[in-house]
Scaffold this motif. Structure first.
Motif, PDB file in Angstrom:
ATOM      1  N   VAL A  19     -16.139  -6.167 -27.104  1.00  0.00           N
ATOM      2  CA  VAL A  19     -15.764  -7.146 -28.123  1.00  0.00           C
ATOM      3  C   VAL A  19     -16.004  -6.564 -29.508  1.00  0.00           C
ATOM      4  CG1 VAL A  19     -16.289  -9.424 -29.095  1.00  0.00           C
ATOM      5  CG2 VAL A  19     -16.246  -9.089 -26.608  1.00  0.00           C
ATOM      6  N   SER A  20     -17.105  -5.843 -29.635  1.00  0.00           N
ATOM      7  CA  SER A  20     -17.471  -5.230 -30.912  1.00  0.00           C
ATOM      8  C   SER A  20     -18.241  -3.946 -30.626  1.00  0.00           C
ATOM      9  CB  SER A  20     -18.325  -6.196 -31.739  1.00  0.00           C
ATOM     10  OG  SER A  20     -18.613  -5.663 -33.004  1.00  0.00           O
ATOM     11  N   SER A  34     -20.194  -0.537 -32.818  1.00  0.00           N
ATOM     12  CA  SER A  34     -20.543   0.131 -34.070  1.00  0.00           C
ATOM     13  C   SER A  34     -19.843   1.480 -34.170  1.00  0.00           C
ATOM     14  CB  SER A  34     -22.057   0.330 -34.148  1.00  0.00           C
ATOM     15  OG  SER A  34     -22.394   1.175 -35.234  1.00  0.00           O
ATOM     16  N   TRP A  87     -11.200  -7.459 -28.150  1.00  0.00           N
ATOM     17  CA  TRP A  87     -11.773  -7.145 -29.447  1.00  0.00           C
ATOM     18  C   TRP A  87     -11.861  -8.360 -30.383  1.00  0.00           C
ATOM     19  CZ3 TRP A  87     -14.324  -2.882 -29.742  1.00  0.00           C
ATOM     20  CH2 TRP A  87     -13.918  -1.750 -29.026  1.00  0.00           C
ATOM     21  N   LEU A  88     -12.949  -8.389 -31.142  1.00  0.00           N
ATOM     22  CA  LEU A  88     -13.080  -9.295 -32.270  1.00  0.00           C
ATOM     23  C   LEU A  88     -12.601  -8.529 -33.493  1.00  0.00           C
ATOM     24  CD1 LEU A  88     -14.120 -11.713 -33.963  1.00  0.00           C
ATOM     25  CD2 LEU A  88     -16.382 -10.622 -33.933  1.00  0.00           C
ATOM     26  N   CYS A  89     -11.538  -9.002 -34.110  1.00  0.00           N
ATOM     27  CA  CYS A  89     -10.974  -8.287 -35.250  1.00  0.00           C
ATOM     28  C   CYS A  89     -11.745  -8.638 -36.518  1.00  0.00           C
ATOM     29  CB  CYS A  89      -9.486  -8.624 -35.403  1.00  0.00           C
ATOM     30  SG  CYS A  89      -8.484  -7.887 -34.092  1.00  0.00           S
ATOM     31  N   ASP A  90     -12.529  -7.689 -36.998  1.00  0.00           N
ATOM     32  CA  ASP A  90     -13.328  -7.892 -38.197  1.00  0.00           C
ATOM     33  C   ASP A  90     -13.575  -6.553 -38.861  1.00  0.00           C
ATOM     34  OD1 ASP A  90     -15.067  -6.692 -36.436  1.00  0.00           O
ATOM     35  OD2 ASP A  90     -16.627  -8.245 -36.539  1.00  0.00           O
ATOM     36  N   ARG A 107     -16.129  -4.630 -38.710  1.00  0.00           N
ATOM     37  CA  ARG A 107     -16.769  -3.660 -37.812  1.00  0.00           C
ATOM     38  C   ARG A 107     -15.719  -2.891 -37.007  1.00  0.00           C
ATOM     39  NH1 ARG A 107     -21.462  -4.578 -33.262  1.00  0.00           N
ATOM     40  NH2 ARG A 107     -22.867  -2.968 -34.031  1.00  0.00           N
ATOM     41  N   LEU A 108     -14.727  -3.596 -36.501  1.00  0.00           N
ATOM     42  CA  LEU A 108     -13.665  -2.924 -35.751  1.00  0.00           C
ATOM     43  C   LEU A 108     -12.837  -2.045 -36.677  1.00  0.00           C
ATOM     44  CD1 LEU A 108     -12.095  -2.467 -33.148  1.00  0.00           C
ATOM     45  CD2 LEU A 108     -10.783  -4.540 -33.626  1.00  0.00           C
ATOM     46  N   CYS A 125      -6.133  -8.243 -31.141  1.00  0.00           N
ATOM     47  CA  CYS A 125      -7.168  -9.205 -31.537  1.00  0.00           C
ATOM     48  C   CYS A 125      -7.288 -10.309 -30.489  1.00  0.00           C
ATOM     49  CB  CYS A 125      -6.821  -9.831 -32.888  1.00  0.00           C
ATOM     50  SG  CYS A 125      -6.686  -8.649 -34.248  1.00  0.00           S
TER      51      CYS A 125
END
Length: 245
Positions: A112-113, A115, A133-136, A138-139, A158
């Motif tokens: 999902v996330s 680093s 994936w969480l689209c933010d 970090r991605l 996403c």
């Protein structure tokens, strides 16, 4: 002769017994390969030959990659971890592979996330497709830090996002119009401004209250002085004036 054959078979059996069930070594195109596909593994095997060039751990049940998971594989060129249940990767999991690894497949997992530090030193072509994936920001930082495998970028979609309109869209398509890290910075700046304004308002409110309270106390004191007999009032007023001076 029969004893020799038996000895060879015994050594082969003992060697095979050292490998996890469902895993076996082979040679493909001159490269030493170790296959553990569909072996029902729940962790990275410990007894992988250290001269392995290609490692297949796909289609298993591995949920997590710990630090130094592949540190004893100095000749590894290709690593396939696709179709597992990987939801977390510890920083340093790929330590020791940075200089020679050419292909890393993390597709079809449960990431999902992640680093950017986890893959920052990996020079291999990386496949990150088909993960929730969480689209933010970090991605976005992660994508900028890696070299994506050819044709895999369209599969980075996403699954969730701060803005509902981005859900279901390819991430590279979304960041063509939206800078998630810049949005995050603006949001942080606004939050800081709101906080500072709140503190400033509290200080002003306290000062206004303090001044009004002093004025009220002074008014009450003057009324008290006026209520005293004339002689005592003059004496108290003189004392007050002296104290003020």
């Amino acid at each position: 002769m029969w004893l020799l054959v038996q000895g060879v078979l015994l050594v082969s059996c003992l060697h095979a017994a050292a490998f996890p069930r469902g895993c076996y070594p082979s040679e493909e195109e001159g490269l030493k390969t170790f296959r553990c596909s569909n072996a029902r593994l729940t962790e990275v095997p410990k007894d992988i030959p250290n001269d392995t060039n290609k490692l297949y751990l796909d289609s298993n049940r591995i949920p997590f990659l710990p630090r130094d998971a592949f540190r004893d594989l100095p000749l590894l060129l290709e690593l396939d971890l696709s179709h597992n249940a990987i939801a977390a990767i510890e920083s340093g999991a790929f330590r020791g592979l940075a200089d020679h690894l050419s292909s890393l497949d993390l597709s079809s997992n449960r990431l999902v996330s992640l680093s950017k530090d986890v893959l920052s030193n990996v020079k291999a072509k990386v496949n990150l497709s088909n993960n929730p994936w969480l689209c933010d920001c970090r991605l976005q930082e992660l994508i900028r830090a890696v070299d994506l495998a050819a044709g895999s970028s369209a599969g980075i979609v996403c699954d969730s996002a701060l803005q509902e309109e981005h859900v279901g869209k390819a991430f590279l398509q979304v960041i063509a119009d939206t800078d998630f890290c810049n949005v995050y910075k603006k949001t942080t700046d606004i939050a800081m401004l709101v906080t500072m304004f709140g503190w400033f308002a509290m200080v002003i409110s306290y000062l206004v209250y303090y001044v009004r309270q002093n004025q009220e106390d002074a008014r009450r004191h003057l009324e008290y002085l006026k209520s005293l007999p004339s002689k005592q009032r003059h004496s108290e007023e003189s004392s007050t004036i002296s104290t003020v001076v």
